[in-house]
Design an enzyme around this catalytic site. Structure first.
Site, short mmCIF file in Angstrom:
data_model
loop_
_atom_site.label_atom_id
_atom_site.label_comp_id
_atom_site.label_asym_id
_atom_site.label_seq_id
_atom_site.Cartn_x
_atom_site.Cartn_y
_atom_site.Cartn_z
N ASP A 113 0.75 -1.15 0.02
CA ASP A 113 0.01 -0.11 -0.03
C ASP A 113 0.95 1.21 -0.01
O ASP A 113 2.03 1.09 0.42
CB ASP A 113 -1.16 0.17 1.07
CG ASP A 113 -2.11 1.17 1.20
OD1 ASP A 113 -2.43 1.27 0.00
OD2 ASP A 113 -1.99 1.96 2.03
N GLU A 134 0.85 5.69 0.49
CA GLU A 134 0.14 6.91 0.68
C GLU A 134 0.93 8.14 -0.02
O GLU A 134 2.12 8.07 -0.25
CB GLU A 134 0.18 7.34 2.21
CG GLU A 134 -0.60 6.36 3.16
CD GLU A 134 -1.92 6.33 2.99
OE1 GLU A 134 -2.65 7.22 2.53
OE2 GLU A 134 -2.45 5.07 3.34
N GLU A 165 -5.90 18.34 1.75
CA GLU A 165 -6.85 17.17 1.67
C GLU A 165 -6.21 15.84 1.92
O GLU A 165 -6.57 14.91 2.36
CB GLU A 165 -7.21 17.26 0.18
CG GLU A 165 -8.26 18.50 0.10
CD GLU A 165 -7.41 19.82 -0.42
OE1 GLU A 165 -6.39 19.61 -0.48
OE2 GLU A 165 -8.15 20.75 -0.39
N HIS A 195 -5.54 6.81 7.61
CA HIS A 195 -5.07 5.93 6.52
C HIS A 195 -3.52 5.81 6.66
O HIS A 195 -2.77 6.97 7.23
CB HIS A 195 -5.00 6.27 5.15
CG HIS A 195 -6.57 6.26 4.53
ND1 HIS A 195 -6.78 5.25 3.67
CD2 HIS A 195 -7.65 6.79 5.09
CE1 HIS A 195 -8.04 5.28 3.22
NE2 HIS A 195 -8.72 6.06 4.23
N ASP A 249 -2.57 -0.42 6.94
CA ASP A 249 -3.70 -0.77 5.79
C ASP A 249 -3.20 -2.20 5.22
O ASP A 249 -4.09 -3.22 4.74
CB ASP A 249 -3.75 0.21 4.80
CG ASP A 249 -4.58 1.36 5.37
OD1 ASP A 249 -5.08 1.33 6.33
OD2 ASP A 249 -4.97 2.43 4.35
#
Length: 224
Positions: free
Chosen positions: A7, A9, A52, A150, A155
């Site tokens: 995963d 980010e 965001e 997250h 994750d």
């Protein structure tokens, strides 16, 4: 069989517009079960962190400024994932970002053929249902209490548990009950070649032998 649950980010949604990877998480699986071997890389993106994106993962520009750049971790990352299959939730997103980072350094891209997309797996198994990681964890009763934001490594650990369930749990070959519960069982039609019925009437020799056997019995039922 070795697989890597992976995963990332990022600073945003599009690597072509300048968004960068800021965290990579990896969890090693052998025969679909975590081995305890994992990697977590925080990465300095050399750019600001949009508000965001910060609200999603909580990684600030100040924190990331003290982390290594992708060029500093790429060799260890590639050495860990090797050429093994990658298990990714929404694989196209993560592979696209990783390939953008690899391209900047002149490395070969990761082919999509290496990726197992658990979003696609979930949609095939549960048509019409939510396929987010949170929704799948709730469906399989996987603890989400640590997931306030997250995070790539967390994750990955959750996704490893979800992936095992999507494959049928601890006994992935025994999926009849789970498929029926999910409404995915199906009837398979089989075309069989027509065969003429075989004769079953006794031959003359068999009939004569039967009569001789009856002659040796006292009041046999067959003659009453």
């Amino acid at each position: 069989m070795r697989e890597i649950v992976l995963d990332t980010e990022t600073t945003g949604l599009d690597p072509l517009s300048g968004d960068r990877v800021v965290e990579i998480g990896c969890v090693e699986l052998l025969n679909h079960v975590p081995t305890g071997q994992m990697r977590q890389y925080y990465i300095n993106p050399d750019r600001d962190m949009p508000e965001e994106a910060f609200k999603v993962h909580g990684l600030s520009s100040e924190f990331l400024a003290g982390q290594p750049r992708f060029a500093d971790i790429v060799e260890d990352f590639l050495s860990f994932v090797r050429e093994d299959r990658l298990v990714i939730h929404n694989a196209e997103f993560d592979v696209r970002f990783l390939n953008a980072e690899l391209a900047r350094l002149g490395h070969s891209p990761i082919p999509m053929s290496r990726a197992v997309d658990t979003v696609a797996m979930a949609r095939r198994r549960f048509p019409g249902a939510q396929a987010s990681l949170d929704a799948l964890c709730r469906r399989f009763d996987i603890d989400l209490s640590a997931r306030s934001l997250h995070g790539a490594l967390l994750d990955c650990q959750l996704l490893a548990a979800v992936y095992l369930e999507l494959r049928g749990g601890r006994q992935p070959g025994l999926t009849l009950d789970s498929q029926a519960a999910a409404g995915t069982s199906r009837v398979v039609g089989v075309t069989r070649r027509y065969r003429e019925p075989r004769p079953h009437a006794p031959s003359e020799a068999e009939t004569a032998a039967h009569e001789r056997m009856l002659d040796s019995l006292k009041e046999p039922l067959w003659r009453q």
